[in-house]
Design a protein around this motif. Structure first.
Motif, mmCIF file in Angstrom:
data_model
loop_
_atom_site.group_PDB
_atom_site.id
_atom_site.type_symbol
_atom_site.label_atom_id
_atom_site.label_comp_id
_atom_site.label_asym_id
_atom_site.label_seq_id
_atom_site.Cartn_x
_atom_site.Cartn_y
_atom_site.Cartn_z
ATOM 1 N N GLU A 7 5.621 5.492 -0.904
ATOM 2 C CA GLU A 7 4.969 6.545 -1.691
ATOM 3 C C GLU A 7 5.083 6.259 -3.189
ATOM 4 O O GLU A 7 5.977 5.531 -3.633
ATOM 5 C CB GLU A 7 5.617 7.896 -1.371
ATOM 6 N N VAL A 8 4.160 6.859 -3.924
ATOM 7 C CA VAL A 8 4.160 6.772 -5.394
ATOM 8 C C VAL A 8 3.805 8.157 -5.934
ATOM 9 O O VAL A 8 2.973 8.874 -5.359
ATOM 10 C CB VAL A 8 3.167 5.696 -5.883
ATOM 11 N N SER A 9 4.461 8.537 -7.033
ATOM 12 C CA SER A 9 4.223 9.882 -7.581
ATOM 13 C C SER A 9 2.851 9.947 -8.242
ATOM 14 O O SER A 9 2.285 8.930 -8.657
ATOM 15 C CB SER A 9 5.306 10.228 -8.601
ATOM 16 N N VAL A 30 0.854 -1.187 0.000
ATOM 17 C CA VAL A 30 0.000 0.000 0.000
ATOM 18 C C VAL A 30 0.890 1.238 0.000
ATOM 19 O O VAL A 30 1.732 1.413 0.890
ATOM 20 C CB VAL A 30 -0.929 -0.005 1.231
ATOM 21 N N LYS A 31 0.693 2.090 -1.046
ATOM 22 C CA LYS A 31 1.503 3.302 -1.176
ATOM 23 C C LYS A 31 0.602 4.517 -1.290
ATOM 24 O O LYS A 31 -0.492 4.446 -1.867
ATOM 25 C CB LYS A 31 2.404 3.205 -2.396
ATOM 26 N N GLU A 32 1.116 5.644 -0.789
ATOM 27 C CA GLU A 32 0.363 6.898 -0.816
ATOM 28 C C GLU A 32 0.782 7.727 -2.021
ATOM 29 O O GLU A 32 1.969 7.803 -2.372
ATOM 30 C CB GLU A 32 0.615 7.681 0.472
ATOM 31 N N VAL A 33 -0.203 8.368 -2.682
ATOM 32 C CA VAL A 33 0.053 9.217 -3.852
ATOM 33 C C VAL A 33 0.528 10.588 -3.378
ATOM 34 O O VAL A 33 -0.171 11.252 -2.593
ATOM 35 C CB VAL A 33 -1.209 9.349 -4.724
ATOM 36 N N VAL A 86 5.971 14.648 -4.668
ATOM 37 C CA VAL A 86 7.393 14.333 -4.719
ATOM 38 C C VAL A 86 7.623 13.085 -3.874
ATOM 39 O O VAL A 86 7.209 13.031 -2.702
ATOM 40 C CB VAL A 86 8.249 15.500 -4.186
ATOM 41 N N VAL A 87 8.264 12.096 -4.424
ATOM 42 C CA VAL A 87 8.492 10.816 -3.737
ATOM 43 C C VAL A 87 9.791 10.897 -2.933
ATOM 44 O O VAL A 87 10.854 11.185 -3.499
ATOM 45 C CB VAL A 87 8.557 9.657 -4.751
ATOM 46 N N PHE A 88 9.720 10.646 -1.637
ATOM 47 C CA PHE A 88 10.906 10.588 -0.793
ATOM 48 C C PHE A 88 11.256 9.135 -0.428
ATOM 49 O O PHE A 88 12.409 8.822 -0.185
ATOM 50 C CB PHE A 88 10.679 11.397 0.499
ATOM 51 N N ASP A 89 10.258 8.266 -0.339
ATOM 52 C CA ASP A 89 10.489 6.857 -0.016
ATOM 53 C C ASP A 89 9.619 6.015 -0.950
ATOM 54 O O ASP A 89 8.387 6.000 -0.821
ATOM 55 C CB ASP A 89 10.128 6.576 1.448
#
Length: 425
Positions: free
Chosen positions: A74-76, A61-64, A67-70
């Protein structure tokens, strides 16, 4: 594996009573930990179990974000819009990351989880089953013993019988069948723990309920129990129906009912007495087999004096005071037992003490009367009058002394001398 997993869950639910949903929830949580541990992932992971097919899927599960730092968390927004143009910043996207060999890990994890859940469920089932027997009687088999406990098998679990709860001088051998009273059921980290007793007074009550149907259905009621385990017990009973004898009902035909209880308690003597609302009658019944002549109460102290015939004094007190002690426990009164001769001697001593006090009082009154008769009232009055005369003379003396100190007035001295001479005559 999927079919075997579903079949195993169905069998588990049928045999152990563990719902599939509970096992699946625990399995999913365990698989998340297993995935992170085996694949070195710190990302947000969700595991989904397909209830219809039995397949297991792992999702990251990734957050939109702009700017992606991790990249693990996270996902752009650009990459997210390539998946679906409707995604916006702040949304969460699930990416399937199920490893190819995850089935092996899932099987091992599932085995551990199921075994753990089975143990927890069995403990819970046993606890719920036996907590219903708290303050009740059960039959068990003696299995073994150590320095602290005797272990009694109650079927699904072993109960512990401590030394304090054992009947003194009773010998317990392996495979002996005994009836025990369940005093406490605890749900500990190691599973349910059941404590039982053979010396508890309520064990006697439950045994009477088993042997006497009238007590079980409430026609005859046990009011009070006083027990010294292994030696003797007294049970006070009363009937709720006039035409039923409570004592005879508990004793049974030819003493069969009470004898069954005595045999279960390895020969413990049993006194069954009838309860009465009149405390004097109740105490007299409680001191059975001794006969009672009279009962005198001291309500302020909560005690009473019981008079019995001389030849039954030792019977009323009992061996080492046991009969009197059990009667006191049964009735709730402090009981002082005296023989008729002792009571008569005590009353006679009180009467003699009362007569002596009365004689002393009479002597004191007589002495006062004699003193009053010895006084002559007229003589007292005369003495008082004489005292008044003496006072006048003393006044004259003082005047003379003053004049002697002042010899200037000779005439007044002569007059004073004449007046004094007249008083002396």
């Amino acid at each position: 594996m999927s079919k075997e997993m579903l079949n195993a869950l169905d069998a588990l639910e049928t045999e152990k009573g563990i719902a599939k949903e509970i096992v699946i929830d625990a399995l999913e949580a365990a698989l998340v930990s297993a995935y992170k541990r085996n694949y070195g992932q710190a990302q947000n992971v969700e595991v989904e179990f397909d209830m219809k097919k039995g397949n297991i899927h792992v999702y990251a599960v990734k957050e939109v974000v702009d700017v992606v730092f991790d990249s693990r968390l996270e996902v752009s927004i650009q990459d997210a819009m390539e998946v679906n143009a409707a995604y916006e910043v702040g949304d969460h996207i699930r990416f399937e990351v199920t490893p190819k060999d995850f089935g092996r890990i899932a099987a091992q994890t599932a085995k551990q989880v199921i075994m753990q859940r089975v143990r927890e469920a069995e403990r819970s089932i046993i606890y719920n089953e036996f907590v219903a027997y708290e303050n009740d009687i059960m039959q068990g088999i003696v299995e073994r013993q150590d320095n602290r406990y005797i272990y009694v098998n109650l079927g699904k679990i072993e109960a512990v019988l401590s030394k304090q709860e054992q009947i003194p001088n009773e010998v317990y051998k392996p495979h002996d069948r005994i009836k025990v009273y369940v005093t406490k059921v605890e749900n500990t980290s190691k599973g349910p723990q059941i404590f039982v007793s053979r010396s508890h007074p309520d064990l006697l009550k439950r045994l009477f309920e088993q042997e006497v149907p009238e007590i079980y259905d409430g026609t005859v009621e046990i009011v009070s129990i006083a027990r010294e385990a292994g030696d003797r017990a007294k049970v006070a009973v009363m009937s709720r129906e006039e035409n039923i004898d409570p004592v005879g009902t508990c004793v049974g035909p030819k003493g069969q009912r009470v004898q069954a209880i005595v045999n279960e308690l390895k020969g413990e003597n049993m006194d069954i007495v009838e309860y009465n609302e009149d405390p004097a009658v109740y105490i007299a019944n409680a001191l059975n087999p001794a006969q009672v002549v009279s009962v005198t109460f001291n309500e302020a102290a909560g005690s009473c004096v019981v008079v019995v015939p001389d030849y039954q004094l030792s019977l009323a007190i009992g061996k080492r005071g046991q009969n009197a002690r059990l009667a006191a426990k049964l009735t709730g009164f402090k009981i002082d037992i005296k023989s008729e001769s002792d009571m008569k001697a005590l009353e006679l001593a009180k009467e003699e003490a009362g007569l002596e006090e009365a004689a002393d009082y009479a002597e004191a009154v007589e002495a006062v009367d004699q003193d009053m008769e010895a006084v002559d009232v007229e003589e007292v009055i005369e003495n008082i009058e004489d005292l008044d005369g003496i006072e006048e003379i003393s006044e004259l003396d003082s005047e003379v002394e003053e004049n002697i100190l002042n010899p200037e007035d000779a005439e007044s001295m002569i007059e004073l001398g004449e007046e004094r001479a007249g008083h002396e005559e």
